[in-house]
Design a protein around this motif. Structure first.
Motif, PDB file in Angstrom:
ATOM      1  N   ALA A  61       0.836  -1.205   0.000  1.00  0.00           N
ATOM      2  CA  ALA A  61       0.000   0.000   0.000  1.00  0.00           C
ATOM      3  C   ALA A  61       0.870   1.254   0.000  1.00  0.00           C
ATOM      4  O   ALA A  61       0.590   2.218  -0.725  1.00  0.00           O
ATOM      5  N   GLN A  62       1.937   1.236   0.789  1.00  0.00           N
ATOM      6  CA  GLN A  62       2.829   2.394   0.845  1.00  0.00           C
ATOM      7  C   GLN A  62       3.504   2.626  -0.498  1.00  0.00           C
ATOM      8  O   GLN A  62       3.619   3.775  -0.963  1.00  0.00           O
ATOM      9  N   LYS A  63       3.927   1.541  -1.154  1.00  0.00           N
ATOM     10  CA  LYS A  63       4.578   1.693  -2.458  1.00  0.00           C
ATOM     11  C   LYS A  63       3.623   2.263  -3.500  1.00  0.00           C
ATOM     12  O   LYS A  63       4.006   3.113  -4.317  1.00  0.00           O
ATOM     13  N   LEU A  64       2.373   1.812  -3.483  1.00  0.00           N
ATOM     14  CA  LEU A  64       1.399   2.321  -4.449  1.00  0.00           C
ATOM     15  C   LEU A  64       1.093   3.793  -4.202  1.00  0.00           C
ATOM     16  O   LEU A  64       1.003   4.594  -5.138  1.00  0.00           O
ATOM     17  N   LEU A  65       0.934   4.155  -2.945  1.00  0.00           N
ATOM     18  CA  LEU A  65       0.633   5.552  -2.622  1.00  0.00           C
ATOM     19  C   LEU A  65       1.835   6.453  -2.892  1.00  0.00           C
ATOM     20  O   LEU A  65       1.672   7.606  -3.321  1.00  0.00           O
ATOM     21  N   ASP A  66       3.033   5.936  -2.650  1.00  0.00           N
ATOM     22  CA  ASP A  66       4.235   6.712  -2.963  1.00  0.00           C
ATOM     23  C   ASP A  66       4.335   6.965  -4.468  1.00  0.00           C
ATOM     24  O   ASP A  66       4.705   8.055  -4.906  1.00  0.00           O
ATOM     25  N   ARG A  67       4.001   5.943  -5.251  1.00  0.00           N
ATOM     26  CA  ARG A  67       4.046   6.118  -6.697  1.00  0.00           C
ATOM     27  C   ARG A  67       2.998   7.129  -7.156  1.00  0.00           C
ATOM     28  O   ARG A  67       3.245   7.950  -8.048  1.00  0.00           O
ATOM     29  N   LEU A  68       1.814   7.072  -6.548  1.00  0.00           N
ATOM     30  CA  LEU A  68       0.748   8.001  -6.925  1.00  0.00           C
ATOM     31  C   LEU A  68       1.144   9.445  -6.634  1.00  0.00           C
ATOM     32  O   LEU A  68       0.701  10.366  -7.328  1.00  0.00           O
ATOM     33  N   ALA A  69       1.991   9.631  -5.638  1.00  0.00           N
ATOM     34  CA  ALA A  69       2.419  10.988  -5.289  1.00  0.00           C
ATOM     35  C   ALA A  69       3.264  11.624  -6.378  1.00  0.00           C
ATOM     36  O   ALA A  69       3.384  12.856  -6.440  1.00  0.00           O
ATOM     37  N   VAL A  70       3.836  10.790  -7.266  1.00  0.00           N
ATOM     38  CA  VAL A  70       4.720  11.332  -8.302  1.00  0.00           C
ATOM     39  C   VAL A  70       4.275  10.964  -9.717  1.00  0.00           C
ATOM     40  O   VAL A  70       4.977  11.239 -10.686  1.00  0.00           O
ATOM     41  N   ALA A 107       0.564   9.977 -12.401  1.00  0.00           N
ATOM     42  CA  ALA A 107      -0.874  10.171 -12.596  1.00  0.00           C
ATOM     43  C   ALA A 107      -1.635   8.872 -12.368  1.00  0.00           C
ATOM     44  O   ALA A 107      -1.071   7.774 -12.496  1.00  0.00           O
ATOM     45  N   PRO A 108      -2.927   8.959 -12.047  1.00  0.00           N
ATOM     46  CA  PRO A 108      -3.755   7.756 -11.977  1.00  0.00           C
ATOM     47  C   PRO A 108      -3.833   7.052 -13.322  1.00  0.00           C
ATOM     48  O   PRO A 108      -3.534   7.632 -14.373  1.00  0.00           O
ATOM     49  N   ALA A 109      -4.226   5.790 -13.279  1.00  0.00           N
ATOM     50  CA  ALA A 109      -4.413   4.979 -14.481  1.00  0.00           C
ATOM     51  C   ALA A 109      -5.614   4.087 -14.219  1.00  0.00           C
ATOM     52  O   ALA A 109      -6.286   4.224 -13.192  1.00  0.00           O
ATOM     53  N   ILE A 110      -5.919   3.180 -15.138  1.00  0.00           N
ATOM     54  CA  ILE A 110      -6.884   2.167 -14.756  1.00  0.00           C
ATOM     55  C   ILE A 110      -6.271   1.411 -13.579  1.00  0.00           C
ATOM     56  O   ILE A 110      -5.047   1.242 -13.498  1.00  0.00           O
ATOM     57  N   ALA A 111      -7.103   0.965 -12.644  1.00  0.00           N
ATOM     58  CA  ALA A 111      -6.595   0.447 -11.371  1.00  0.00           C
ATOM     59  C   ALA A 111      -5.619  -0.700 -11.560  1.00  0.00           C
ATOM     60  O   ALA A 111      -4.529  -0.713 -10.967  1.00  0.00           O
ATOM     61  N   ASP A 112      -5.999  -1.700 -12.372  1.00  0.00           N
ATOM     62  CA  ASP A 112      -5.103  -2.848 -12.538  1.00  0.00           C
ATOM     63  C   ASP A 112      -3.828  -2.455 -13.271  1.00  0.00           C
ATOM     64  O   ASP A 112      -2.744  -2.958 -12.967  1.00  0.00           O
ATOM     65  N   GLY A 113      -3.936  -1.543 -14.236  1.00  0.00           N
ATOM     66  CA  GLY A 113      -2.757  -1.083 -14.948  1.00  0.00           C
ATOM     67  C   GLY A 113      -1.777  -0.376 -14.029  1.00  0.00           C
ATOM     68  O   GLY A 113      -0.557  -0.554 -14.141  1.00  0.00           O
ATOM     69  N   PHE A 114      -2.291   0.412 -13.108  1.00  0.00           N
ATOM     70  CA  PHE A 114      -1.443   1.127 -12.162  1.00  0.00           C
ATOM     71  C   PHE A 114      -0.739   0.151 -11.232  1.00  0.00           C
ATOM     72  O   PHE A 114       0.468   0.259 -10.983  1.00  0.00           O
ATOM     73  N   ILE A 115      -1.505  -0.803 -10.707  1.00  0.00           N
ATOM     74  CA  ILE A 115      -0.943  -1.756  -9.749  1.00  0.00           C
ATOM     75  C   ILE A 115       0.155  -2.604 -10.383  1.00  0.00           C
ATOM     76  O   ILE A 115       1.272  -2.700  -9.867  1.00  0.00           O
ATOM     77  N   PHE A 116      -0.171  -3.221 -11.522  1.00  0.00           N
ATOM     78  CA  PHE A 116       0.731  -4.234 -12.049  1.00  0.00           C
ATOM     79  C   PHE A 116       1.835  -3.671 -12.942  1.00  0.00           C
ATOM     80  O   PHE A 116       2.705  -4.417 -13.383  1.00  0.00           O
ATOM     81  N   SER A 117       1.821  -2.371 -13.191  1.00  0.00           N
ATOM     82  CA  SER A 117       2.962  -1.765 -13.864  1.00  0.00           C
ATOM     83  C   SER A 117       3.974  -1.235 -12.851  1.00  0.00           C
ATOM     84  O   SER A 117       5.001  -0.664 -13.239  1.00  0.00           O
ATOM     85  N   HIS A 118       3.687  -1.443 -11.567  1.00  0.00           N
ATOM     86  CA  HIS A 118       4.635  -1.055 -10.512  1.00  0.00           C
ATOM     87  C   HIS A 118       5.545  -2.252 -10.249  1.00  0.00           C
ATOM     88  O   HIS A 118       5.238  -3.119  -9.443  1.00  0.00           O
ATOM     89  N   TYR A 119       6.664  -2.277 -10.942  1.00  0.00           N
ATOM     90  CA  TYR A 119       7.542  -3.438 -10.843  1.00  0.00           C
ATOM     91  C   TYR A 119       8.358  -3.453  -9.558  1.00  0.00           C
ATOM     92  O   TYR A 119       9.118  -4.398  -9.320  1.00  0.00           O
ATOM     93  N   GLY A 120       8.185  -2.438  -8.728  1.00  0.00           N
ATOM     94  CA  GLY A 120       8.806  -2.457  -7.415  1.00  0.00           C
ATOM     95  C   GLY A 120       8.030  -3.282  -6.408  1.00  0.00           C
ATOM     96  O   GLY A 120       8.536  -3.587  -5.319  1.00  0.00           O
ATOM     97  N   LEU A 121       6.810  -3.668  -6.761  1.00  0.00           N
ATOM     98  CA  LEU A 121       6.016  -4.516  -5.871  1.00  0.00           C
ATOM     99  C   LEU A 121       6.536  -5.949  -5.913  1.00  0.00           C
ATOM    100  O   LEU A 121       6.774  -6.504  -6.984  1.00  0.00           O
ATOM    101  N   LYS A 122       6.677  -6.546  -4.763  1.00  0.00           N
ATOM    102  CA  LYS A 122       7.026  -7.962  -4.671  1.00  0.00           C
ATOM    103  C   LYS A 122       5.718  -8.741  -4.588  1.00  0.00           C
ATOM    104  O   LYS A 122       5.077  -8.783  -3.529  1.00  0.00           O
ATOM    105  N   SER A 123       5.327  -9.324  -5.722  1.00  0.00           N
ATOM    106  CA  SER A 123       3.984  -9.888  -5.858  1.00  0.00           C
ATOM    107  C   SER A 123       4.020 -11.391  -6.068  1.00  0.00           C
ATOM    108  O   SER A 123       4.987 -11.940  -6.617  1.00  0.00           O
ATOM    109  N   LEU A 124       2.931 -12.033  -5.665  1.00  0.00           N
ATOM    110  CA  LEU A 124       2.747 -13.472  -5.846  1.00  0.00           C
ATOM    111  C   LEU A 124       1.426 -13.717  -6.559  1.00  0.00           C
ATOM    112  O   LEU A 124       0.508 -12.892  -6.507  1.00  0.00           O
TER     113      LEU A 124
END
Length: 268
Positions: free
Chosen positions: A158-167, A169-186
């Protein structure tokens, strides 16, 4: 594990469905009131809807802001939460899977995706974690394309997503989430969640029961105010495609691109 359902208060049929579904699963949920188009002024729309790879519709901006509210809620709670859109359909093993994930107490994970949506994903060849009780395996998720109807978000994510949003623009929700390659996802397999409009493609129901209020972005054809505006958006899209290709090159030795399995018998 707390479960947050993004719900638009006018969608009473969806809430009725979720109440029935959660009663069968013996689970509880909290409602996060979704933002609606009427909440977004024209000024806000102009500032939020034109910074991604294409112009966003107002309903997509509202959807994004609704997900943002859940990210803020997760950060406030300081515990992982399952985030659902209100047309999410859950497999029977979800309660057991949530208990297993909670007991595993992963320390270095930001997000676990439980959903599939008719597209291939890039995941690790090797299993990250195997839950024998719930018959679920977790793989590292390197790239996803669509779907934000069911995912577990950790406070770090959540912190990583909000930090990215601070710098950015918004996108479609899934596009924003999964284009953040800094997330460690499973990614969970078999998938534990499917969005209602995907039940027909996956053979779970013979016909669609109702249409998505949001409407799927993959069927949306944007209109541009001018050639220069169109060119600007095309440049952003090209940059996004290049980033996706580079990501694939980075992980190709340890990853594979494939569909995630789903067990039809496990859905109510």
């Amino acid at each position: 594990m707390d479960i947050l359902i993004i719900h638009l208060n006018t969608a009473t049929e969806r809430l009725d469905f979720q109440n029935r579904q959660f009663k069968q699963l013996n689970l509880a949920f909290e409602i996060v009131e979704a933002r609606s188009v009427s909440d977004i002024s024209e000024e806000s729309y102009q500032s939020l809807g034109f910074g991604w790879q294409r112009p966003l519709r107002k309903v997509e901006v509202a959807c994004f802001l609704s997900h943002q509210k859940t990210w803020e809620t997760v950060l406030k709670k300081q515990k992982p939460c399952l985030i659902l859109e209100d047309d999410a359909v859950l497999a029977k093993h979800v309660p057991e899977l949530l208990r297993n994930i909670e007991n595993a107490d992963f320390q270095d994970i930001d997000l676990i995706n439980l959903e599939i949506r008719s597209r291939k994903k890039i995941i690790s060849k090797a299993v990250f974690h195997d839950f024998q009780d719930s018959k679920t395996k977790l793989f590292k998720l390197y790239q996803d394309r669509t779907g934000a109807a069911g995912y577990i978000l950790y406070p770090s994510g959540a912190q990583k997503l909000l930090d990215r949003l601070a710098v950015s623009a918004p996108a479609i929700a899934d596009g924003f989430i999964f284009s953040h390659y800094g997330l460690k996802s499973l990614q969970a397999e078999p998938a534990a969640i499917i969005q209602e409009d995907q039940m027909v493609p996956y053979g779970l129901v013979p016909a669609a029961q109702f249409d998505s209020i949001i409407g799927r972005s993959e069927h949306f054809k944007p209109e541009y105010a001018s050639f220069n505006e169109k060119f600007k958006f095309k440049q952003r899209r090209l940059a996004g495609q290049i980033a996706m290709a580079f990501r694939y090159i980075q992980v190709i030795a340890k990853a594979e691109k494939r569909f995630i399995k789903l067990d039809k018998k496990d859905f109510i």
